[in-house]
Design a protein around this motif. Structure first.
Motif, PDB file in Angstrom:
ATOM      1  N   SER A 103       0.657  -1.005  -0.032  1.00  0.00           N
ATOM      2  CA  SER A 103       0.030  -0.114  -0.161  1.00  0.00           C
ATOM      3  C   SER A 103       1.193   1.348   0.377  1.00  0.00           C
ATOM      4  N   ALA A 104       2.355   1.075   0.353  1.00  0.00           N
ATOM      5  CA  ALA A 104       2.899   1.876   0.025  1.00  0.00           C
ATOM      6  C   ALA A 104       4.174   2.554  -0.230  1.00  0.00           C
ATOM      7  N   PRO A 105       4.614   1.326  -1.270  1.00  0.00           N
ATOM      8  CA  PRO A 105       5.659   1.338  -1.823  1.00  0.00           C
ATOM      9  C   PRO A 105       7.215   2.071  -1.831  1.00  0.00           C
ATOM     10  N   GLU A 106       6.799   3.453  -1.365  1.00  0.00           N
ATOM     11  CA  GLU A 106       8.343   3.777  -1.090  1.00  0.00           C
ATOM     12  C   GLU A 106       7.997   3.757   0.321  1.00  0.00           C
ATOM     13  N   ARG A 107       7.691   3.379   1.297  1.00  0.00           N
ATOM     14  CA  ARG A 107       8.221   2.436   2.524  1.00  0.00           C
ATOM     15  C   ARG A 107       8.618   1.460   2.955  1.00  0.00           C
ATOM     16  N   ALA A 108       8.653   0.708   1.972  1.00  0.00           N
ATOM     17  CA  ALA A 108       8.619  -0.580   2.165  1.00  0.00           C
ATOM     18  C   ALA A 108       9.961  -1.435   2.123  1.00  0.00           C
ATOM     19  N   ASP A 109      10.982  -0.279   2.771  1.00  0.00           N
ATOM     20  CA  ASP A 109      12.581  -0.469   3.308  1.00  0.00           C
ATOM     21  C   ASP A 109      12.569  -0.033   4.452  1.00  0.00           C
ATOM     22  N   GLU A 110      11.787   1.055   4.475  1.00  0.00           N
ATOM     23  CA  GLU A 110      11.454   1.544   6.400  1.00  0.00           C
ATOM     24  C   GLU A 110      10.640  -0.153   6.838  1.00  0.00           C
ATOM     25  N   ILE A 111      10.020  -0.397   5.873  1.00  0.00           N
ATOM     26  CA  ILE A 111       8.320  -1.340   6.734  1.00  0.00           C
ATOM     27  C   ILE A 111       9.101  -2.762   6.903  1.00  0.00           C
TER      28      ILE A 111
END
Length: 348
Positions: A306-314
């Protein structure tokens, strides 16, 4: 780093107490230091001294909330169940847990056991309709309790006993040349096996008292408790009292009230005390195992989608919470359930 005026005042007060009345127990020192510390600051986050699992990712609180909602549903959805959190930090865990519970049809009244005026303000911003309590005595006594205690027991004071050639001595805190230090007190009767001189054993009467009261409440009212903390599964020996300041280890015996003092939680002792009051206890298991059984991998994948731009953070947060070399093994999870309540998810 210079001590704040407030912590300097506590140092002077404890030094005067020791000068006039003699050395104090480690438990007394720890209780005074932490009471002052939590009353005067928000210790969480990058600008604080440490970060807890709920502050790392919403996934932690969400899974805790779903764990409670699942038990509530399988217990027959009692209409008057209450959400209770001990030492709720900034209210982050509660906000995430309550959101997840609402999705499952559970919207309980919220009760926080919190004495810090600073943290109460932070909690009010996130959970404005909560009710606050200084201790357990004013919690509801006519409803099932859904209890969460995350990093609560580690801050409760411990006694330390040290072995000598002829028996055991309680370690006491004295004050010499501007520094607090521990010294062996008089010999005491202790039901402990003989050990090598210098061996330290820790006990936490305060923790046992708390878990017994929780267990009594659950037996009388119904409900369940989720306890998450860092510590050991089996009772052992060793000095585990430590201080943390600005995300690093500090000297526990200097500047009391200016840094967080903790000790490893003895989960075996908590479990024995709780079961002695009639509840069922499950675990402890590691935080990593429990979160994975609760579906953190699936939740992380959905958040990343749902938020690909936050994938690394997640993904970094997921690993920090579950990896054995990060928080996954050090932190343990234990559950208590009232007689007749269902088997809790995440435990084998």
């Amino acid at each position: 780093m210079k001590a704040s005026p407030e912590s300097a005042d506590l140092t002077e007060r404890l030094a005067r107490l020791i000068d006039t009345s003699g050395p104090i127990s480690v438990a007394h020192y720890m209780a005074e230091a932490n009471a002052h510390y939590y009353a005067t600051r928000d210790p969480l986050g990058e600008a604080g001294d440490f970060t807890t699992s709920p502050e790392i990712s919403q996934m932690f609180g969400e899974l805790a909330g779903l764990w409670l909602a699942d038990l509530w549903q399988r217990a027959g959805e009692p209409a008057n169940a209450c959400y209770i959190e001990l030492g709720p930090g900034r209210g982050t865990l509660a906000a995430d847990a309550l959101r997840a519970m609402r999705m499952a049809g559970l919207q309980p009244p919220v009760h926080f056991v919190e004495t810090s005026p600073v943290l109460r303000e932070a909690q009010r911003a996130r959970v404005p309709n909560a009710h606050w309590h200084d201790d357990f005595s004013t919690l509801p006594d006519d409803a099932p309790l859904l209890i969460v205690a995350n990093e609560f027991f580690d801050a409760l004071p411990v006694r330390q006993l040290v072995a000598a050639k002829r028996g055991w001595h309680e370690l006491l805190v004295t004050h010499e040349a501007g520094r607090f230090e521990r010294i062996p007190g008089p010999s005491i009767p202790a039901p402990l096996a003989k050990a090598a001189p210098g061996t330290i054993v820790e006990t936490s009467p305060a923790s046992l008292s708390v878990v017994r009261e929780l267990a009594q409440r659950l037996c009388a009212q119904g409900g369940a408790a989720l306890i998450v903390d860092y510590g050991h599964e089996q009772s052992g020996t060793g000095d585990t009292v430590q201080a943390v300041e600005r995300h690093g280890f500090a000297d526990a015996w200097q500047r009391p009230g200016a840094r967080d003092l903790t000790a490893h939680v003895d989960f075996a002792a908590l479990k024995r005390a709780a079961e002695g009051e009639g509840v069922r206890a499950f675990g402890p298991t590691t935080q990593g195992e429990w979160l994975q059984r609760m579906g953190i991998d699936v939740r992380a994948a959905l958040l990343a989608k749902s938020a690909p731009e936050r994938a690394d953070e997640i993904e970094a947060a997921r690993l920090r919470l579950t990896a054995p070399d990060q928080m996954g093994n050090l932190f343990k999870v234990m559950a208590l359930t009232a007689p007749g309540w269902p088997f809790p998810a995440g435990f084998e």
